[in-house]
Design an enzyme around this catalytic site. Sequence first.
Site, PDB file in Angstrom:
ATOM      1  N   LYS A 136       0.850  -1.208   0.000  1.00 51.66           N
ATOM      2  CA  LYS A 136       0.000   0.000   0.000  1.00 51.66           C
ATOM      3  C   LYS A 136       0.875   1.243   0.000  1.00 51.66           C
ATOM      4  O   LYS A 136       1.938   1.262   0.648  1.00 51.66           O
ATOM      5  CB  LYS A 136      -0.917  -0.034   1.231  1.00 51.66           C
ATOM      6  CG  LYS A 136      -1.955   1.080   1.265  1.00 51.66           C
ATOM      7  CD  LYS A 136      -2.908   0.883   2.437  1.00 51.66           C
ATOM      8  CE  LYS A 136      -3.933   2.004   2.546  1.00 51.66           C
ATOM      9  NZ  LYS A 136      -4.879   1.791   3.661  1.00 51.66           N
TER      10      LYS A 136
ATOM     11  N   SER B  41      -9.844   1.748   2.707  1.00 53.03           N
ATOM     12  CA  SER B  41      -8.925   2.524   1.890  1.00 53.03           C
ATOM     13  C   SER B  41      -7.875   1.674   1.172  1.00 53.03           C
ATOM     14  O   SER B  41      -7.250   2.170   0.242  1.00 53.03           O
ATOM     15  CB  SER B  41      -8.217   3.555   2.766  1.00 53.03           C
ATOM     16  OG  SER B  41      -7.410   2.916   3.724  1.00 53.03           O
TER      17      SER B  41
ATOM     18  N   SER C 177     -10.110  -0.793   6.792  1.00 55.55           N
ATOM     19  CA  SER C 177      -9.582  -0.582   5.444  1.00 55.55           C
ATOM     20  C   SER C 177      -8.946  -1.784   4.770  1.00 55.55           C
ATOM     21  O   SER C 177      -8.621  -1.713   3.597  1.00 55.55           O
ATOM     22  CB  SER C 177      -8.565   0.552   5.469  1.00 55.55           C
ATOM     23  OG  SER C 177      -9.262   1.753   5.415  1.00 55.55           O
TER      24      SER C 177
HETATM   25  N1  GLN Z   1     -13.175   4.138   6.364  1.00 54.66           N
HETATM   26  C1  GLN Z   1     -12.552   4.454   7.586  1.00 54.66           C
HETATM   27  C2  GLN Z   1     -12.079   5.880   7.567  1.00 54.66           C
HETATM   28  O1  GLN Z   1     -12.280   6.536   6.606  1.00 54.66           O
HETATM   29  C3  GLN Z   1     -11.431   3.509   7.875  1.00 54.66           C
HETATM   30  C4  GLN Z   1     -10.203   3.800   7.116  1.00 54.66           C
HETATM   31  C5  GLN Z   1      -9.057   2.892   7.457  1.00 54.66           C
HETATM   32  O2  GLN Z   1      -9.223   1.847   8.066  1.00 54.66           O
HETATM   33  N2  GLN Z   1      -7.861   3.345   7.068  1.00 54.66           N
HETATM   34  O3  GLN Z   1     -11.526   6.364   8.498  1.00 54.66           O
END
Ligand code: GLN
Length: 498
Positions: A52, A137, A161
């Site tokens: 990532k 994400s 995410s």
């Molecule tokens: N969707 C969640 C957020 O926007 C989790 C994101 C994540 O786990 N990096 O914070």
Amino acid sequence: SSSTTSSSALRTPPIGSDVEALNAGVNALTSVSSERSTGGYGQLHGLSIAIKDNICTSSLPTTCSSAILQQYQSPFDATVVRLLRDAGAHIVGKTNCDEFGMGSLNLNSVHGPVINPFQTAPNVPAAQMEHRSAGGSSGGSAASVAAGICDAALGTDTGGSVRLPASYCGVVGLKPSYGIISRWGVISFADSLDCVGILGKSVGIVKRVFDTVATYDPRDPTAATPDLRERACQFNSPFLSVTTSTHQPRSLEGLRIGVPIEYFPSELDPSIVDVLRTVLRRLGEAGAALTSVTVPATQYTLSAYYVIASAEASSNLARFDSVRYGLRTAPPPGANTSKSSDVFAHSRCAGLGKEVQKRILLGTYALTADAFDNYFLQAQRIRGHVRRDFDRVFRHPCALLERPFPPEDGVDVLLHPSAIRTAPPLDRRAQESHSGGKAALGLSEYLQDIMTVPASLAGLPALSIPAGTGADRWPVGVSVVGQWGCDNLVMHVGKAIE
Ligand code: GLN
């Protein structure tokens, strides 16, 4: 725009044209490695792994899918990347994600959205693909595994995410216990929640990568110490004697699975409940005892998560001031540039997307003297309730507690849907307005995390496994959650589901 992944920007490694073809139309990668292989012969020799783009690599840029870091190249590898290289893995490239990990649909990216490679019919040409979200994400990590670009990928999971994109793309995704995998060299979003996670086609591959990277790192002050790992192992090893071979009838004899009643909100798609029911029936036939459990604080977790995550993000992202690294933009003509704060402000406005700016503002507000008690402290209180709820349902003592008193009739793991729905369709307007992180999220996007956030707040290991398809024939994931340190048990049960 997706310029960094366009054909001209992709360097051509020996396998480059294949990678390029597989990535076409999916936009999972932000840069591609030109290395043939690491040449090492460790336990991951022969495995190709994508990383990532918020995890530092010395050989490829680390952009966090943000304009502010678009030109950034780290001088070092994150500990996890070094461990993978030392074990002989080939690093394929960096994966697209929501900017700094903030989002659930992988729309907030300077590289453009990731398109879910799963299609209901085989061999769909790129131009005719149904455009659905890969989830976020870590959408690029899940999509690159699903598209066959790599064997496994690293993601990060702060509130879901890794598990959400795994569920949407039909791959396996592990968020380990907090502190089990080093975060050194991982660009922080909310450091009390951030975990490096692993995505792969099977639980077996995820476990191989986990066994390589889950070691103590003295450079990460939040890493679980060797003593603590040992303690968690002692607590949990008796339960690992449960065999999970699906070929043996009643091979799950002795395992207790809890289904939390709070994980069936009105927003949950009914066809997902059907998939969960089928999985539970199979596990029951294999000898597992099924029971419903209650974790009452679940209803407050989404609100608590967004307060805590935004507060920590507002502090973590203060380092992007355009002085030490990152984009610096010229202020508009006539602006007073004598003050350094003007330079910070112009550069941060130009370099950070709208969702990131919104979180910084919300988080800064939650930490102000006026709002602190009502928001930040309340959210921390809820976090405590969530932890205690979980400690009351697991039969395994929590290795983090001095004197744990697990309940006699506790369960080994929890099982629940990973998401409230299958991958949401990407309508063109949403793609265009989000592309480059120009828009902030609507409330329904925050709702996608409702199933994943509780395990994040409690720091528990959680594994999403593809378990069937919904009414629309797109993948549905179910999640296995265990007590802190029970990562191996969670994967053990995951094997019986896949
Ligand atoms: N969707 C969640 C957020 O926007 C989790 C994101 C994540 O786990 N990096 O914070």
